[in-house]
Design an enzyme around this catalytic site. Structure first.
Site, PDB file in Angstrom:
ATOM      1  CD  GLU A  21      -3.013  -1.072   0.203  1.00  0.00           C
ATOM      2  OE1 GLU A  21      -3.032  -0.096  -0.581  1.00  0.00           O
ATOM      3  OE2 GLU A  21      -3.847  -1.986   0.154  1.00  0.00           O
ATOM      4  NE  ARG A  50      -3.916   2.539  -0.629  1.00  0.00           N
ATOM      5  CZ  ARG A  50      -5.245   2.513  -0.537  1.00  0.00           C
ATOM      6  NH1 ARG A  50      -5.923   3.626  -0.474  1.00  0.00           N
ATOM      7  NH2 ARG A  50      -5.894   1.356  -0.497  1.00  0.00           N
ATOM      8  CG  ASP A  67      -5.288  -7.514  -7.619  1.00  0.00           C
ATOM      9  OD1 ASP A  67      -4.232  -7.762  -7.033  1.00  0.00           O
ATOM     10  OD2 ASP A  67      -6.143  -6.737  -7.155  1.00  0.00           O
ATOM     11  CD  GLU A 124     -10.572  -2.352  -8.574  1.00  0.00           C
ATOM     12  OE1 GLU A 124      -9.649  -2.148  -7.755  1.00  0.00           O
ATOM     13  OE2 GLU A 124     -11.783  -2.114  -8.309  1.00  0.00           O
TER      14      GLU A 124
END
Length: 588
Positions: free
Chosen positions: A182, A186, A317, A483
């Site tokens: 993360e 980000r 993913d 998404e």
């Protein structure tokens, strides 16, 4: 007549000369190569622990560092549709302006609420107007939204945000640990993208600060990174790669670390993730489902694909997403990413994609769509679970992008079918918004051929009260995820089909109706609601970083952040693609 200067005049002239030299020095400094201002970039903008100077417990000799690929970038295949061929349509252009401005107003509303009630914190609670800090309190929404502000032309807001970003102290944290994944996508991704778009050097300095901290996550005995970065353990040199690593956490560092090396000239970051690439390549064919990697990896004992669950959803993913994108980001100079992409997509097409038994539309036509499910493998069988995750909706854009880059026309078709499958799921819900996770009734046909609708089978296999086609909706909430619109945006930019713009507008209106509060937008508990939705008082930073950005760009001039010039990281931060230099024009 001779001019005689007074003492005061000489002092003023000397001061002006010194000021001029100083300004010239810094102007020159801004264009010097990295090695000439290493100290300037690596000096922290805030006092605190200097991760750049931290002694490495498991050092890598400089001679063993892997450098960025040498040579000029290749001329990559054209990805974006040539919109200049389309005839002018002033009426439609006016509609697109109205839609784009509506998205911009939504962004402005959310940003104003964040600025007023959660400034420099990670997230706004859009109902209670409180804040929360799930990402260490460094200002996730602040950093994640920088490039969105720039792209939408909110320059005053951007300038104020940059001033606030300069004050971030990575030592001032709400937690003794952070998620490497993360923090990377980000914070590091957001800083690098905003730096490339705006040229604000302080953003590169902040990116190097957090990049040097994340680089310490690789200081383990086997140089594979930890998943959870415990600050004091890192400072003491006690980090060990985890046994319970995930594919996404280790495979989604490559774009950001590569861009940091490209922007700074420091090879350490690229070298760190190139080791991961080599391990991905080595293990791709020895997992329980050759071609794919499982969601779980044992990194402590080597790079061991230990899990038996495979999917394009959570846990895996973005590792797949980065395969064609890394090929672009490296200017086509590393064929390993193309090879891994082709092997992975072949397995995914064979085992993870499926057709669902869907009801015919108002015209009596069954939609021509595909879905991506989860696959489990044991010693006896390979089983596909027909569960559709919102997270997995990026796969439409993945297939389409790979199809253009590697000249696989069938992948563009598959990408469009997956994208339309997610769009169908949106439209099928009472709110017009897709749930986090849902179950469908799979077709029992072979070779991904579509089956007909069987009302009796659906009644037998479905739970009461669900829309036709669904067998279950175990996670009915919507957390403002991006998404689906991401793939709609990419398919529009690749195919030029204006229908995707109209689909995007329908999605935007549905999301606004279901999630808008008086002050911002909120996640909702259930997309199955037939009346007023229950707001969950949550607004993750990807709402302003990704979702609203993709909605804005699909209605904007296609030249804005062209897919031939930029490639997006998994948090929708655009990075510039290296281009071959144009041959000089000769004068005769």
């Amino acid at each position: 007549m001779a001019f005689v200067a007074s003492g005061h005049t000489l002092l003023r002239l000397a001061a002006l000369a010194i000021a001029g030299i100083t300004i010239a020095y810094f102007l020159l400094l801004s264009d010097l190569p990295y090695r000439d201002y290493t100290g300037v970039l690596n000096s922290p903008t805030r006092p605190g622990y200097d991760w750049a100077s931290r002694p490495r417990v498991h050092p890598i000799p400089e001679s063993n560092l892997t450098r960025l690929p040498a040579g000029p970038p290749r001329r990559l295949p054209r990805v974006q549709y040539d919109f200049s061929k389309d005839p002018k349509d002033p009426a439609r252009d006016r509609v697109l302006v109205q839609r784009r401005e509506a998205v911009k107003r939504a962004m402005q509303k959310n940003w104003d609420a964040y600025r007023k009630h959660a400034w420099r914190h990670d997230e706004l609670r859009p109902v209670s107007l409180q804040f929360k800090d799930p990402f260490n309190g460094w200002g996730a929404t602040l950093v994640d939204s920088l490039d969105t502000l720039w792209i939408m032309g909110l320059k005053a807001e951007f300038k104020e945000a940059v001033k606030a970003v300069r004050l971030i102290d990575w030592d001032n944290t709400t937690s003794p640990k952070c998620s490497v994944f993360e923090t990377n996508i980000r914070y590091l991704g957001g800083l690098l993208s905003a730096y490339e778009l705006s040229g604000q050097r302080v953003l590169l300095k902040k990116a190097l600060e957090v990049g040097n901290m994340l680089y310490a996550a690789f200081d383990t005995p086997n140089h594979l990174p930890v998943r959870i970065f415990i600050f004091e353990d890192a400072k003491a040199g006690g980090l060990v790669a985890p046994e319970d690593g995930t594919l996404a956490s280790v495979g989604t560092l490559s774009m950001e670390f590569t861009k940091l090396s490209q922007a700074s000239g420091d090879p350490r970051f690229f070298s760190a993730i190139d080791l991961i690439k080599r391990e991905l390549k080595r293990t791709q064919s020895i997992s329980r489902l050759p071609g794919m990697w499982p969601g779980k990896l044992n990194l402590k004992d080597g790079f061991i694909p230990s899990g038996n669950s495979f999917s394009l959803g959570g846990g895996g993913d973005s590792a797949y997403e980065y395969l064609p994108k890394m090929y672009s980001l490296l200017g086509g100079l590393d064929d390993a990413y193309e090879e891994m992409y082709k092997k992975a997509m072949s397995t995914i097409e064979k085992h993870a994609l499926f057709r669902a038994m869907l009801p015919p539309d108002k015209k009596g036509t069954i939609p021509d769509v595909l879905f991506s499910g989860r696959v489990t493998v044991d010693d006896r069988s390979i089983k596909r679970q027909p569960h559709v995750e919102h997270l997995g909706c990026f796969a439409g854009g993945l297939f389409a992008l790979g199809g253009k880059l590697f000249n696989i026309e069938d992948h563009i078709r598959i990408g469009e079918q997956i994208t339309r499958g997610c769009v169908w799921t949106y439209a099928a819900m009472p709110t017009g918004v897709m749930p986090e996770n849902s179950g469908l009734i799979p077709c029992q046909t072979s070779n991904l051929t579509q089956c007909g609708w069987d009302e009796e089978r659906w009644k037998q296999e479905s739970r009461p009260g669900l829309p036709k086609g669904f067998s279950a909706v175990p996670q009915a909430y919507y957390s403002l995820r991006p998404e689906a619109i991401e793939s709609v945006f990419i398919l529009y930019r690749i195919t030029g089909k204006k229908e995707f713009q109209d689909i995007a507008w329908t999605m935007f209106e549905a999301i606004q109706k279901a999630t808008e509060t008086e002050f911002a937008n909120s996640a909702i508990r259930s997309v199955l609601a037939t009346g007023e939705t229950f707001k969950a008082d949550s607004m993750e930073s990807f709402w302003t970083a990704e979702t609203l950005k993709y909605f804005y760009l699909i209605f904007a001039d296609p030249a804005l952040i062209s897919l031939d010039d930029y490639v997006f990281n998994t948090e929708a931060h655009p990075f510039k693609i290296p281009k071959p230099k144009k041959a000089p024009r000769h004068l005769y």
